[in-house]
Design an enzyme around this catalytic site. Structure first.
Site, PDB file in Angstrom:
ATOM      1  N   SER A 286      -2.252  41.384  16.123  1.00  0.00           N
ATOM      2  CA  SER A 286      -2.932  41.473  14.831  1.00  0.00           C
ATOM      3  C   SER A 286      -2.692  42.830  14.191  1.00  0.00           C
ATOM      4  O   SER A 286      -2.310  43.786  14.867  1.00  0.00           O
ATOM      5  CB  SER A 286      -4.447  41.262  15.002  1.00  0.00           C
ATOM      6  OG  SER A 286      -4.726  39.961  15.482  1.00  0.00           O
ATOM      7  N   SER A 324      -1.330  35.829  15.289  1.00  0.00           N
ATOM      8  CA  SER A 324      -1.564  37.149  14.710  1.00  0.00           C
ATOM      9  C   SER A 324      -2.604  37.074  13.597  1.00  0.00           C
ATOM     10  O   SER A 324      -2.585  36.167  12.774  1.00  0.00           O
ATOM     11  CB  SER A 324      -0.252  37.715  14.145  1.00  0.00           C
ATOM     12  OG  SER A 324      -0.415  39.058  13.757  1.00  0.00           O
ATOM     13  N   ASP A 326      -3.466  38.935  10.455  1.00  0.00           N
ATOM     14  CA  ASP A 326      -2.892  39.919   9.541  1.00  0.00           C
ATOM     15  C   ASP A 326      -3.739  39.977   8.268  1.00  0.00           C
ATOM     16  O   ASP A 326      -3.655  39.088   7.417  1.00  0.00           O
ATOM     17  CB  ASP A 326      -1.446  39.551   9.199  1.00  0.00           C
ATOM     18  CG  ASP A 326      -0.583  39.413  10.443  1.00  0.00           C
ATOM     19  OD1 ASP A 326      -0.829  40.155  11.405  1.00  0.00           O
ATOM     20  OD2 ASP A 326       0.305  38.556  10.457  1.00  0.00           O
TER      21      ASP A 326
END
Length: 407
Positions: A286, A324, A326
């Site tokens: 992340s 992830s 983001d």
């Protein structure tokens, strides 16, 4: 003769023992030298510009940090306890006043939503921030949010407040940190908030970046800024990142990840047994990106700025993998767009759409450089039974020279 022979043998043994001892001493000395050399190399971390890496065309602010945006302050608490706790808190305060009573316009962009970012729905709905921003580890977000709410309610002129939208982002540092212990305390949160300051920002393995990794290397907190020419408004854009993601690292286009033999999907692509990459590394992780500016922007145009953060992230080699989180949060500190909490009407002066392109460019470039700083300033760390190495800067220099980035 027997005495002489015996004496000769004794001398030989003595010389042998002496030589052996000297050899051992030399080995120990060399080992110590190697240890010191490694430690010294680990300590001598440098920012991207010290390696000749300077993305974009605009100049940086004074400190090349998010705090170059006037009024923005950063506070950090690093928690390194025993063998297993490697985490912390990073606080970003938008201005010196009460952030609840004097709110700044803000907007969020989600590149990939595998994460937890407390307070986002109200930001998207109202287009403003009413609290500082905290970054921490995944399982600590709720404790950090509760602690910040308690801290804010205790501030002057907050006695009648009955609702708060505190903002807390996270990345998962569970590789180096015993994340299930949830070691963040209210005292750590208060310290980060109350000790926030302008000026240089500590980077690498500190604060919320204490236990994070990126591209298979130790990473952490990184920051950068851009100052636009007066002909383009003279605005400042500052960025801070909490880097904890994967992909195929490239530095201003140079294939550093490939050249250093560490990148996502490495085993599947290289199909070799001696690879140093992780067999199951799919670039997950992340990143939290905070973009601040003194350009007078509406929350609508801040949403456009936030979306450009993914372009800067993509330049570094991220593909925003499935696992992830983001997130990009952008805000403006300009007085002309500030919102008083009890105002019946707002009269603001904001930058027109046609004036946005330079701000976009500055944001993309500063995001890219912030990620590099997070990597290059981080130090090797052991925690939770694992060691994650800092990226070897001597090898990075060689790759950059090879590809014409650094002379």
């Amino acid at each position: 003769m027997r005495f002489l022979t015996s004496q000769s043998e004794s001398i030989k043994k003595s010389l042998h023992r002496t030589s052996h001892r000297l050899l051992l001493q030399s080995i120990v000395a060399l080992a110590g030298l190697c240890t010191l050399t490694v430690a010294a190399e680990d300590e001598q971390r440098v920012r991207a510009r010290d390696l000749g890496v300077a993305p974009g065309i605009f100049s940086t602010g004074t400190n090349n940090a998010i705090t170059d945006v006037a009024g923005v302050r950063v506070g950090q608490v690093t928690l390194r306890e025993g063998d297993n706790v490697r985490t912390g808190i990073t606080a970003i305060l938008q201005h010196p006043g009460n952030t609840y009573r004097s709110r700044v316009p803000a907007a969020m962009h989600v590149g990939n939503g595998f994460g937890k970012f407390i307070g986002t729905t109200q930001i998207n709905e109202l287009g403003e921030l009413e609290s500082p921003i905290l970054l921490t580890c995944t399982l600590c977000v709720w404790k950090a949010a509760d602690a910040m709410a308690e801290w804010m309610l205790a501030q002057p002129d907050m006695q009648q407040v009955r609702s708060l939208n505190v903002v807390v982002g996270e990345t998962n540092d569970g590789r180096l940190n015993d994340i299930r212990a949830r070691p963040i305390t209210a005292a750590a949160v208060r310290t980060a908030l109350e000790n926030a300051k302008s000026g240089p920002v500590q980077e690498g393995s500190v604060g919320a970046g204490t236990g994070t990794t990126a591209f298979g290397w130790k990473a952490g907190i990184g920051t950068s800024s851009r100052k636009l020419p007066e002909s383009l408004g003279g605005w400042t854009v500052g960025v801070l990142v909490q880097a904890n993601f994967g992909g195929v690292l490239q530095v201003e286009g140079a294939p550093v990840g490939r050249e250093l033999d560490r990148y996502a999907f490495q085993n599947a692509v290289a199909a070799r047994e001696n690879t140093r990459g992780l067999a199951d590394d799919r670039g997950d992780g992340s990143v939290i990106i905070i973009i601040a500016t003194d350009a007078p922007l509406s929350d609508r145009n801040l949403q456009r700025v936030a979306s450009r953060g993914m372009m800067g992230l993509g330049r570094t080699g991220s593909s925003a993998s499935n696992g992830s989180g983001d997130y990009i949060l952008a805000f403006s500190t300009a007085e002309s767009v500030r919102r008083e909490f009890d105002a019946a009407r707002l009269q603001t002066t904001e930058l027109a759409n046609e004036q946005m392109s330079a701000v976009f460019q500055a944001s993309v470039d500063a995001v890219e450089e912030s990620v590099y700083n997070a990597l290059f300033m981080a130090t090797t760390m052991t925690g939770n039974g694992q060691t994650v190495e800092a990226i070897p800067l001597d090898q990075v220099r060689k790759v950059l020279r090879k590809h014409g980035i650094k002379k």
